[in-house]
Design an enzyme around this catalytic site. Structure first.
Site, PDB file in Angstrom:
ATOM      1  N   ARG A  88       0.841  -1.206   0.000  1.00  0.00           N
ATOM      2  CA  ARG A  88       0.000   0.000   0.000  1.00  0.00           C
ATOM      3  C   ARG A  88       0.875   1.255   0.000  1.00  0.00           C
ATOM      4  O   ARG A  88       0.373   2.353  -0.101  1.00  0.00           O
ATOM      5  CB  ARG A  88      -0.852   0.060   1.276  1.00  0.00           C
ATOM      6  CG  ARG A  88      -2.071  -0.848   1.323  1.00  0.00           C
ATOM      7  CD  ARG A  88      -3.272  -0.187   0.692  1.00  0.00           C
ATOM      8  NE  ARG A  88      -4.545  -0.201   1.358  1.00  0.00           N
ATOM      9  CZ  ARG A  88      -5.393  -1.213   1.465  1.00  0.00           C
ATOM     10  NH1 ARG A  88      -5.081  -2.392   1.039  1.00  0.00           N
ATOM     11  NH2 ARG A  88      -6.577  -1.051   1.998  1.00  0.00           N
ATOM     12  N   ARG A 127     -21.633  -1.227  -1.010  1.00  0.00           N
ATOM     13  CA  ARG A 127     -21.023  -2.547  -0.776  1.00  0.00           C
ATOM     14  C   ARG A 127     -21.664  -3.270   0.408  1.00  0.00           C
ATOM     15  O   ARG A 127     -21.944  -2.692   1.450  1.00  0.00           O
ATOM     16  CB  ARG A 127     -19.527  -2.383  -0.516  1.00  0.00           C
ATOM     17  CG  ARG A 127     -18.870  -3.712  -0.156  1.00  0.00           C
ATOM     18  CD  ARG A 127     -17.418  -3.744  -0.456  1.00  0.00           C
ATOM     19  NE  ARG A 127     -16.610  -2.881   0.394  1.00  0.00           N
ATOM     20  CZ  ARG A 127     -15.295  -2.739   0.212  1.00  0.00           C
ATOM     21  NH1 ARG A 127     -14.676  -3.382  -0.765  1.00  0.00           N
ATOM     22  NH2 ARG A 127     -14.613  -1.938   1.008  1.00  0.00           N
TER      23      ARG A 127
HETATM   24  P1  AMP Z   1      -9.070  -3.415   2.438  1.00  0.00           P
HETATM   25  O1  AMP Z   1      -9.923  -4.577   2.813  1.00  0.00           O
HETATM   26  O2  AMP Z   1      -7.946  -3.782   1.509  1.00  0.00           O
HETATM   27  O3  AMP Z   1      -9.875  -2.230   1.935  1.00  0.00           O
HETATM   28  O4  AMP Z   1      -8.364  -2.935   3.783  1.00  0.00           O
HETATM   29  C1  AMP Z   1      -9.110  -2.492   4.897  1.00  0.00           C
HETATM   30  C2  AMP Z   1      -8.204  -1.776   5.874  1.00  0.00           C
HETATM   31  O5  AMP Z   1      -7.180  -2.682   6.344  1.00  0.00           O
HETATM   32  C3  AMP Z   1      -7.422  -0.591   5.315  1.00  0.00           C
HETATM   33  O6  AMP Z   1      -8.185   0.603   5.299  1.00  0.00           O
HETATM   34  C4  AMP Z   1      -6.233  -0.530   6.286  1.00  0.00           C
HETATM   35  O7  AMP Z   1      -6.632   0.047   7.524  1.00  0.00           O
HETATM   36  C5  AMP Z   1      -5.948  -2.008   6.528  1.00  0.00           C
HETATM   37  N1  AMP Z   1      -4.974  -2.542   5.554  1.00  0.00           N
HETATM   38  C6  AMP Z   1      -5.207  -3.453   4.564  1.00  0.00           C
HETATM   39  N2  AMP Z   1      -4.095  -3.697   3.862  1.00  0.00           N
HETATM   40  C7  AMP Z   1      -3.128  -2.916   4.417  1.00  0.00           C
HETATM   41  C8  AMP Z   1      -1.756  -2.684   4.135  1.00  0.00           C
HETATM   42  N3  AMP Z   1      -1.148  -3.307   3.116  1.00  0.00           N
HETATM   43  N4  AMP Z   1      -1.086  -1.813   4.922  1.00  0.00           N
HETATM   44  C9  AMP Z   1      -1.663  -1.187   5.953  1.00  0.00           C
HETATM   45  N5  AMP Z   1      -2.963  -1.329   6.260  1.00  0.00           N
HETATM   46  C10 AMP Z   1      -3.693  -2.186   5.509  1.00  0.00           C
END
Ligand code: AMP
Length: 217
Positions: A88, A127
């Protein structure tokens, strides 16, 4: 095939990573799902991660990278993997390079889901997620069963806690802050392929299948 899916929240990464990894027997590694799993288990990591996730901020790199390292080791037993939601930021991209070098795993492809911000907002607001198997739906674009339950497993649908208005805006800001350098990083490595995040899930899937078929040759 070893691929990364990059893009803002709501771009379709998770839905497509699930479908493509099933079609090609790849391991789907979603850091968002892994982190939500740690929260469900009420582990120490989950208690730490929750605070950041509820605010729409990134969980500290070292916590997420430790999870990814563990999963990538397990992925060696598979035909490949799709990393969804990691890296990210630049620090994570460098950490990933190190892990892949240590494990002697070359990367084949980085898919960038380019998505206008209005589409991201609409996708996140509409969603719904299955509380049992984690499958994503959208009230209009990818509707669940007519009975309002998950069409894969019949589970109950819920709104993700971080899909609320203010958190959505914060997640969009965080993505915009970090996305550009990441895209540049993988373009330089000649791994980047663009896919429009604005098209329907069916069109995205068809385009990704063509891309994976081409790459697999
Ligand atoms: P997502 O399901 O990919 O939208 O991720 C949901 C939340 O998980 C994000 O808003 C972050 O708070 C955390 N998160 C997911 N992937 C990462 C990552 N690679 N680095 C840091 N936080 C993450």
């Amino acid at each position: 095939m070893r691929a990364i899916f990059l893009g803002p929240p709501g771009a379709g990464k998770g839905t497509q990573a699930q479908r493509i990894s099933e079609a090609y027997q790849l391991m789907h590694i979603s850091t968002g799902d892994l982190l939500r799993g740690t929260i469900k288990d009420n582990s120490e990591l989950g208690r730490k991660a929750r605070v950041y996730m509820e605010r729409g901020e990134l969980v500290p790199d070292e916590l997420v990278t430790a999870l990814v390292r563990e999963r990538l080791r397990a992925a060696r037993r598979h035909r490949g993997f799709i990393l969804d939601g990691y890296p990210r930021n630049q620090a994570q991209a460098l950490a990933l390079d190190e892990i892949l070098a240590e494990e002697e795993i070359p990367l084949d492809l980085v898919v960038h889901f380019e998505t206008p911000v209005e589409v991201v907002r609409d996708r996140l607001m509409g969603r719904r997620v299955c509380s049992s198997c984690g499958t994503n739906f959208h009230l209009k674009a990818l509707p669940p069963s007519p009975n309002g339950r998950c069409s894969r497993c019949g589970g109950e649908l819920m709104i993700r806690p971080d899909d609320q208005d203010q958190t959505v805006e914060q997640r969009i800001r965080v993505y915009e802050d970090f996305a550009r350098p990441l895209v540049k990083f993988y373009r330089k490595k000649d791994l980047l392929h663009k896919v429009s995040g604005a098209q329907t899930a069916g069109d995205q899937y068809a385009e990704l299948k063509r891309l994976f078929e081409r790459k697999a040759k």
